[in-house]
Enzyme design. Structure first.
Site, PDB file in Angstrom:
ATOM      1  N   GLU A  84      76.265  37.412  32.171  1.00 45.20           N
ATOM      2  CA  GLU A  84      75.816  36.828  30.912  1.00 45.20           C
ATOM      3  C   GLU A  84      76.742  37.065  29.723  1.00 45.20           C
ATOM      4  OE1 GLU A  84      73.108  34.795  30.422  1.00 45.20           O
ATOM      5  OE2 GLU A  84      73.137  34.783  32.613  1.00 45.20           O
ATOM      6  N   SER A 378      10.281  39.977  46.558  1.00 45.42           N
ATOM      7  CA  SER A 378       8.950  40.564  46.410  1.00 45.42           C
ATOM      8  C   SER A 378       8.923  42.041  46.787  1.00 45.42           C
ATOM      9  CB  SER A 378       7.946  39.797  47.291  1.00 45.42           C
ATOM     10  OG  SER A 378       7.804  38.482  46.810  1.00 45.42           O
TER      11      SER A 378
END
Length: 387
Positions: A84, A378
């Site tokens: 770079e 239940s």
């Protein structure tokens, strides 16, 4: 003759005035380099199970910060500088020789094949400017790079850069790239791996190793040659590294264990602290989820629901197209499970449905354990009455 000299001087002075004025106008709203020290890079959030294992990560930018000093004995920094900005240590933010060299290369090629932005210019652009291609932006980029170089040391600039740069697929910073591609810390990358990572920076999409293996291989070769030119490695080392396989680790399948619980955590954090904190705040979230128990819970729910469908002796049909009057099909049976630590109230396991990622079921992500508003059954009523 004297008259022409006066005209020339006046024209030259006019040009200089215009240039200075343009520069002053372009830098009128440039940010101060000192803002670099106050910028907090977006960090993802990590969610942990009760035993410390990573359960999930949330992020917009997948970034793990690394210190430059931790990379001193690795190839990574040499590879990035070679690829770079080989003159990074000697230029003052803008590389005049690099600009001339790139211009010659582009003229010979008849198109733009080489850029001349320094690492400092890239940092300035990524942090403060837009990616638009214009002369004005390039001048602003250069001016800001000069300011940054006057304010910070080379090492500080390089550290900011390696943690900020994009590597594709949501990966920001060299540490995240190393983990994503090789399942290693950046400091542990060997020569060929470091060259591959550095090569991706120029075009994260074009050189993505998982999608463009041959392109990535050619780019790695170029970076190795650049490292030879910069003096970082020998020609023999480059040749040996160039013959190796890319060595990219296989991507793991999408993590599915605890998906409903992860979504529950996501909603809770956003409600309390906001989305920005979750995706960019670098949070560490420690939960009570027991991964082993979670796996058992998900297996049991799936097996029990599948058994109920099989007992009906009818094929299963999913989605909104189910006809309740038809006896040819039964609906896709869903179920949920929630296991709590009764002493602390901590969630040990949560199953909100059979498959959070089920593309065939439009209601798959509806969490029956927390959003269903159904009674447990239940058999639970005596416990309520006793209480």
């Amino acid at each position: 003759m004297r008259r022409w000299l006066l005209v020339f001087a006046a024209v030259l002075a006019g040009i200089l005035i215009v240039m200075v004025g343009t520069i002053l106008w372009l830098q009128r709203d440039l940010p101060s380099p000192s803002r670099l020290e106050t910028i907090q890079p977006a960090l993802g959030t990590t969610v942990y199970a009760r035993d410390g294992r990573v359960l999930h990560e949330f992020f917009r930018e997948n970034r793990v910060l690394v210190r430059l000093e931790d990379l001193e004995d690795s190839y990574v920094v040499d590879a990035i500088l070679a690829a770079e900005d080989q003159r990074f240590r000697s230029h003052w933010g803008v590389d005049i020789f690099g600009i001339i060299r790139a211009a010659k290369t582009n003229v010979r090629a008849g198109r733009v094949v080489q850029g001349a932005s320094t690492i400092t210019q890239q940092l300035a652009r990524n942090l403060f400017l837009t990616p638009e291609v214009s002369l004005g932006r390039k001048i602003r980029e250069a001016l800001l790079a000069l300011r940054i170089e006057q304010t910070f040391t080379k090492d500080r600039i390089l550290e900011l850069y390696i943690n900020q740069i994009y590597f594709g697929d949501g990966m920001y910073g060299v540490q995240s790239a190393a983990e994503y591609l090789f399942d290693k810390d950046a400091a542990e990358l060997n020569l060929q791996e470091a060259a591959l990572v550095a090569g991706v920076i120029q075009s994260p999409q074009g050189y993505a190793p998982r999608r463009h293996e041959e392109r990535a291989r050619r780019r790695r070769s170029i970076v190795l040659s650049m490292m030879v030119t910069s003096g970082a490695i020998t020609r023999e080392e480059a040749a040996a590294a160039d013959t190796t396989a890319l060595g990219i680790v296989e991507q793991e399948d999408e993590v599915r264990l605890g998906a409903y619980f992860i979504e529950h955590v996501r909603r809770e954090v956003i409600d309390r602290y906001g989305a920005e904190a979750l995706y960019s705040g670098g949070l560490r979230i420690y939960t009570t989820l027991d991964l082993d128990l979670q796996e058992v819970a998900e297996t049991q729910v799936e097996e029990r629901m599948a058994a109920l469908e099989n007992e009906a002796n009818f094929p299963v049909k999913r989605g909104d197209a189910f006809d309740a009057d038809s006896l040819a099909f039964i609906p896709y049976v869903q179920g949920a499970l929630l296991a709590l630590d009764v002493g602390s109230g901590g969630i040990l396991a949560m199953v909100g449905g059979r498959d959070f990622h089920d593309a065939e079921d439009p209601t798959a992500r509806f969490n029956l354990a927390t959003q269903g508003r159904r009674q447990p059954g239940s058999s639970f009523k005596p416990l309520v009455l006793a209480t």
